[in-house]
Design an enzyme around this catalytic site. Structure first.
Site, mmCIF file in Angstrom:
data_model
loop_
_atom_site.group_PDB
_atom_site.id
_atom_site.type_symbol
_atom_site.label_atom_id
_atom_site.label_comp_id
_atom_site.label_asym_id
_atom_site.label_seq_id
_atom_site.Cartn_x
_atom_site.Cartn_y
_atom_site.Cartn_z
ATOM 1 C CG ASN A 7 -1.856 1.120 1.321
ATOM 2 O OD1 ASN A 7 -1.790 2.044 0.504
ATOM 3 N ND2 ASN A 7 -2.743 1.084 2.288
ATOM 4 N NE ARG A 90 -5.980 1.897 -0.424
ATOM 5 C CZ ARG A 90 -6.004 3.019 0.267
ATOM 6 N NH1 ARG A 90 -4.942 3.418 0.922
ATOM 7 N NH2 ARG A 90 -7.089 3.748 0.300
ATOM 8 C CG HIS A 179 -12.572 4.314 2.952
ATOM 9 N ND1 HIS A 179 -13.250 5.288 3.645
ATOM 10 C CD2 HIS A 179 -11.272 4.520 3.205
ATOM 11 C CE1 HIS A 179 -12.389 6.065 4.279
ATOM 12 N NE2 HIS A 179 -11.166 5.623 4.018
ATOM 13 N NE ARG A 240 -9.643 13.055 4.147
ATOM 14 C CZ ARG A 240 -9.578 11.777 3.776
ATOM 15 N NH1 ARG A 240 -10.263 11.350 2.742
ATOM 16 N NH2 ARG A 240 -8.839 10.925 4.445
ATOM 17 C CD GLU A 383 -8.902 -0.624 3.911
ATOM 18 O OE1 GLU A 383 -8.472 -0.356 5.049
ATOM 19 O OE2 GLU A 383 -9.099 0.242 3.044
#
Ligand code: ADP
Length: 404
Positions: A7, A90, A179, A240, A383
């Site tokens: 990743n 990923r 996601h 965010r 993940e």
């Protein structure tokens, strides 16, 4: 089969070595601040983790260090690199091209590169990771697993923005989501926990970490999600802002004399829990401050829970009901207080949190009352396991000659 999961972020490279058949995590680690003088490398499973200051000019150097750490020392995960059978990467943005994970070839690399316009930091970094693997492990099969592919099932009414249609045609401006690998994993696991086929369930999945997203998964198919063209849309997050009135953007740019890049930075890095509380982007610190009476921290807490609550309402309407709500990631898995606030007042919708179960810690678990019509489930996301499993399936099928 041993799969190395990579990743790669803009200045980091996370990895896990997983034996897919035995579900064993063999090694994991992260190279951080790649390219800076403060670069360091953390390697090892929980109790044996070591942190090493190391020079890493780029992802290529980082990859060399990672591979070295897998085969060296008395705790070496493997004796030689030939024990790595495949690599799973990923990739954040798969755009319109990828509705599933794929074996990486020149064409796939070219498309990931083309899509970097939509995710400059992320796709660019992933490409560096892919090239580094090709250099250090030539010929090894590699698979790209896209965050966006789970959401390619969204209908046009969910993924289009009510802007001039030409912008969609010209720039492919639409909702892509993010996601996706996490939402896919927790929806599958929720079906296992409920002991019902995923195809029979209406699920709302909530990934609440530093980044936050919600999805509506109707009979196993994603029909809506909160993140948009970029991962800035939707829920309030750590730094965010999530969805805001779009007219605020030109207003603030004009009055604060900001460039597009500065405005983007303000919405991505200085907003959310951090922007409102002025304390931190980390919910633990915001919680402590709110319990000490800090009013802005209390407001941040209230706003965060309200933002999640509104998406639950939206997605119940979108699917015409819900069987279970599934929570994951740092906040979703660990913060009992936030969960209490999210679910307070939802009893008329058949959603009843069990206060006692909510306080307990643990692995996968149901935290709604026995008579709640809607189940509330916590599933720690994984993940990396999903990426390893996709990689295994694609590489295994290729080895035995099954065409996709
Ligand atoms: P990322 O999106 O970076 O992977 P995580 O899934 O690790 O993030 O989630 C990080 C968030 O989870 C932080 O806001 C952190 O404060 C929060 N968190 C983790 N543990 C707890 C806890 N016990 N109580 C409250 N919040 C927590």
């Amino acid at each position: 089969m041993n799969v190395l999961v990579i990743n790669a972020g803009s200045s980091s490279l996370k990895y896990q070595l997983i034996n897919v058949e035995t579900h064993t995590l063999m090694a994991k680690g992260i190279c951080e601040r790649v390219g800076s003088a403060e670069a360091f490398h953390k390697h090892g499973l929980d109790d044996n983790e070591v942190v090493i200051d190391a020079k890493m000019a780029d992802h290529d150097d980082a990859m060399a260090l990672v591979l070295e750490s897998l085969v060296s020392g008395q705790d070496a995960a493997i004796a030689s690199l030939s024990e790595i059978d495949a690599v799973g990467h990923r990739i954040v943005q798969g755009g319109k091209y990828f509705d599933r994970s794929v074996l990486i070839d020149d064409d796939v690399i070219a498309k990931i590169d083309e899509l970097a316009e939509l995710a400059p930091l992320h796709n660019g970094a992933a490409l560096m990771g892919i090239h580094a693997c090709m250099k250090h492990m030539p010929g090894i099969p590699m698979v790209a697993v896209f965050d966006t592919s789970f959401f390619t099932t969204l209908p046009p009414k969910a993924y289009m923005y009510p802007l001039p249609y030409e912008l969609y045609e010209k720039y492919a401006i639409r909702k892509y989501g993010a996601h996706g690998t996490s939402h896919r994993y927790i929806s599958e696991r929720a079906a296992v926990v409920l002991d019902e086929p995923l195809e029979d369930l209406k699920l709302i999945t909530l990934h609440l970490g530093n980044g936050c997203s919600a999805s509506a998964i109707d009979h196993g198919v994603a029909v809506d999600t909160s993140m948009g063209l970029t991962p800035l849309d939707g829920l309030m997050m750590g730094t965010r802002c999530g969805a805001i009135d779009p007219a605020i953007v030109p207003f603030v740019m004009e009055h604060e004399n900001l460039t597009a890049e500065e405005m983007n930075n303000l919405m991505n890095k200085q907003s959310g829990l951090l922007g409102i509380s002025g304390v931190s982007n980390d919910l633990r610190s915001v919680r402590t401050a709110s319990e000490e009476g800090n009013e802005r921290a209390m407001l941040a807490y209230d706003m965060f829970s309200n933002s999640v609550k509104k998406y639950i309402g939206q997605y119940i309407a979108v699917m015409g009901g819900v069987d279970a709500i599934v929570l994951t990631a740092g906040v979703g898995e660990n913060c009992d207080k936030m969960r209490r606030m999210i679910f307070s007042g939802l009893q008329p919708l058949g959603i009843v949190l069990d206060e006692e179960k909510n306080r307990h810690r643990g692995f996968e678990r149901i935290i709604s009352t026995d008579d709640s019509a809607v189940q509330i489930i916590i599933i720690p996301t994984n993940e990396e396991y999903m990426i390893a499993r996709d990689t295994y399936e694609i590489v295994h099928d290729q080895m035995v000659g099954i065409q996709p």
